[in-house]
Structures are given as structure tokens and as C-alpha cells.
Design an enzyme around this catalytic site. Structure first.
Site, short mmCIF file in Angstrom:
data_model
loop_
_atom_site.label_atom_id
_atom_site.label_comp_id
_atom_site.label_asym_id
_atom_site.label_seq_id
_atom_site.Cartn_x
_atom_site.Cartn_y
_atom_site.Cartn_z
N GLU A 113 0.85 -1.20 0.00
CA GLU A 113 0.00 0.00 0.00
C GLU A 113 0.88 1.24 0.00
OE1 GLU A 113 -2.39 1.60 -0.75
OE2 GLU A 113 -4.05 1.37 0.66
N ASP A 114 0.36 2.35 -0.53
CA ASP A 114 1.14 3.60 -0.51
C ASP A 114 1.16 4.23 0.88
OD1 ASP A 114 -1.58 4.29 -0.58
OD2 ASP A 114 -1.39 5.71 -2.23
N ASP A 117 -3.65 5.42 6.55
CA ASP A 117 -4.08 6.68 7.17
C ASP A 117 -5.06 6.33 8.30
OD1 ASP A 117 -4.66 9.44 7.39
OD2 ASP A 117 -6.10 9.40 5.75
N PHE A 166 -1.46 15.92 4.57
CA PHE A 166 -1.86 15.33 3.30
C PHE A 166 -0.68 15.45 2.35
CE2 PHE A 166 -3.70 15.04 -0.90
CZ PHE A 166 -4.49 13.91 -0.74
N ARG A 179 1.10 12.35 -8.99
CA ARG A 179 1.71 11.03 -8.75
C ARG A 179 3.11 10.95 -9.34
NH1 ARG A 179 -2.60 7.71 -7.05
NH2 ARG A 179 -4.57 8.03 -8.12
P1 IMP Z 1 -7.28 5.02 4.89
O1 IMP Z 1 -8.40 4.10 4.53
O2 IMP Z 1 -7.79 6.27 5.57
O3 IMP Z 1 -6.18 4.38 5.69
O4 IMP Z 1 -6.69 5.58 3.56
C1 IMP Z 1 -5.94 4.87 2.75
C2 IMP Z 1 -5.92 5.44 1.33
O5 IMP Z 1 -6.22 6.83 1.26
C3 IMP Z 1 -4.53 5.32 0.82
O6 IMP Z 1 -4.39 4.11 0.14
C4 IMP Z 1 -4.39 6.49 -0.11
O7 IMP Z 1 -4.80 6.12 -1.40
C5 IMP Z 1 -5.33 7.53 0.43
N1 IMP Z 1 -4.59 8.53 1.25
C6 IMP Z 1 -4.51 8.61 2.59
N2 IMP Z 1 -3.75 9.64 2.99
C7 IMP Z 1 -3.30 10.23 1.85
C8 IMP Z 1 -2.43 11.33 1.59
O8 IMP Z 1 -1.89 12.01 2.49
N3 IMP Z 1 -2.22 11.62 0.28
C9 IMP Z 1 -2.77 10.91 -0.74
N4 IMP Z 1 -3.58 9.87 -0.54
C10 IMP Z 1 -3.84 9.53 0.74
MG MG Z 2 -3.97 3.82 -1.75
#
Ligand code: IMP
Ligand code: MG
Length: 187
Positions: A113-114, A117, A166, A179
Site C-alpha cells: 500500500e502507498d 491513514d 496530506f 503522482r
Molecule cells: P485510509 O483508509 O484512511 O487508511 O486511507 C488509505 C488510502 O487513502 C490510501 O491508500 C491512499 O490512497 C489515500 N490517502 C490517505 N492519505 C493520503 C495522503 O496524504 N495523500 C494521498 N492519498 C492519501
Molecule cells: Mg492507496
């Protein structure tokens, strides 16, 4: 390698998020070192066991490509496209755009995963992968934002832990853009 930097594009007005200019937050050199270090750790942990990488699109494509090249264990890759974000906020609802390949059953799955969050996406995906009864499931993320967690997830390999910001670049986007930046920027 010749790469695009924010400096190269600084005259361009699209380099802003919600009216705020982007500023550099993490250098590509540090990203690269972190990727190599995770790759070494993964290679030590799995040894000659075959790894089935599951890359979470779109954000993790760049990290997965670099990570895969730093792993010496035998590995294959497949892709899952998930979507939860609109702009800079998560909608809290995860949508699976394609199905997880059935071929992951009975495999050592490494989800790549990137960024983790709130943890909602990863929690959802781990539960979906478990249904296929893989031999094992581990998670590798390039970035981790632990202060934003709403859902507990165990992350096995973390590139860099960041503050509640962010970020864009190295595969991460804002509404599909940025990206292509090799370094990480924030607003
Ligand atoms: P989560 O479900 O809140 O953990 O979010 C995960 C997904 O949200 C990641 O796979 C990202 O694609 C996107 N995401 C979360 N934080 C960021 C950020 O700071 N920049 C860009 N994408 C984000
Ligand atoms: Mg992602």
C-alpha cells in the site's frame, strides 16, 4: 535517473492544493533508502518462500515496482483497485473496483500500500484477502500516518512514519494529480 522536480515545474499554477502552494516534505533519496531497507527485511523474512504481492492501485504502483526490485525472494504480483478518497478526505466507504485474484488462496500474500491513514482501507482489504484462505498475510506500506488511525491494523513493514499531513508524489495523488513527482510534497 533524470526525474521531474517541483523546481522544474515551479512556474506552473497547477502546483497547489486548495489554493495552497506545495512544499517539499520528503526527499526521493530518503524514500529510496527506506524502500531498499524494507526490501532487505522482506527478503530475510521470506527467504526462498514465494511471495504473492498484492499491490493496491492506484497509489502503490510506484512503491510496488521499486520494492519488488529490492526483494531477492521469488515473487509474483497482482493488483487490486480500491477507492475511498475524494479530494483530501476519506469518504469512510471503501469500494473494490476489481475482484481480488482467486490465485491468492494458499499463498503468502504481501499487501503493498502507498499509505495507511485511518486504516479503514487496509482493515477492509485484509478481511477480504482472509476469505481466500492464504497461507499468510502481511502488510507493507511506504508511508504511515498513525495519528489518524480509526481502525487498528497491524502493519508489518513501514517505509516512513509521517505527521498528520496530506501528501502527494511518489504515486500519491490529489484528485489524480502529482503522482509523477519523485519527492513528497505537502500543502
Ligand atoms: P485510509 O483508509 O484512511 O487508511 O486511507 C488509505 C488510502 O487513502 C490510501 O491508500 C491512499 O490512497 C489515500 N490517502 C490517505 N492519505 C493520503 C495522503 O496524504 N495523500 C494521498 N492519498 C492519501
Ligand atoms: Mg492507496
Amino acid at each position: 535517473m533524470i526525474s521531474v522536480t517541483l523546481q522544474d515545474m515551479k512556474e506552473m499554477s497547477f502546483l497547489s492544493i486548495e489554493g495552497k502552494n506545495l512544499c517539499k516534505y520528503i526527499d526521493s533519496k530518503l524514500i529510496n533508502e527506506s524502500v531498499q531497507s524494507i526490501g532487505r527485511k522482506i527478503s530475510q523474512d521470506y527467504g526462498e518462500e514465494q511471495i504473492s504481492i498484492l499491490c493496491v492501485l492506484n497509489g502503490a504502483f510506484m512503491f510496488a515496482a521499486d520494492l519488488m526490485r529490492s526483494i531477492t525472494s521469488p515473487c509474483e504480483i497482482s493488483f487490486i483497485r480500491l477507492s475511498s478518497y475524494e479530494g483530501t478526505e476519506t469518504t469512510g466507504k471503501v469500494r473494490m473496483v476489481n475482484d481480488i485474484p482467486d490465485s491468492l488462496s494458499n499463498r503468502h500474500v504481501l499487501i503493498v500500500e502507498d499509505i495507511v491513514d485511518t486504516g479503514i482501507t487496509m482493515n477492509f482489504l485484509i478481511n477480504e484477502v482472509k476469505k481466500l484462505q492464504p497461507k499468510s498475510i502481511k502488510v507493507a506500506t511506504m508511508f504511515d500516518k498513525p495519528s489518524r488511525r480509526k481502525c487498528h491494523v497491524h502493519v508489518d513493514y513501514i517505509g516512513l512514519t509521517i505527521e498528520d499531513k496530506f501528501i502527494v508524489g511518489y504515486g500519491l495523488d490529489y484528485n489524480g494529480l502529482f503522482r509523477n513527482l519523485p519527492d513528497i510534497y505537502t500543502k
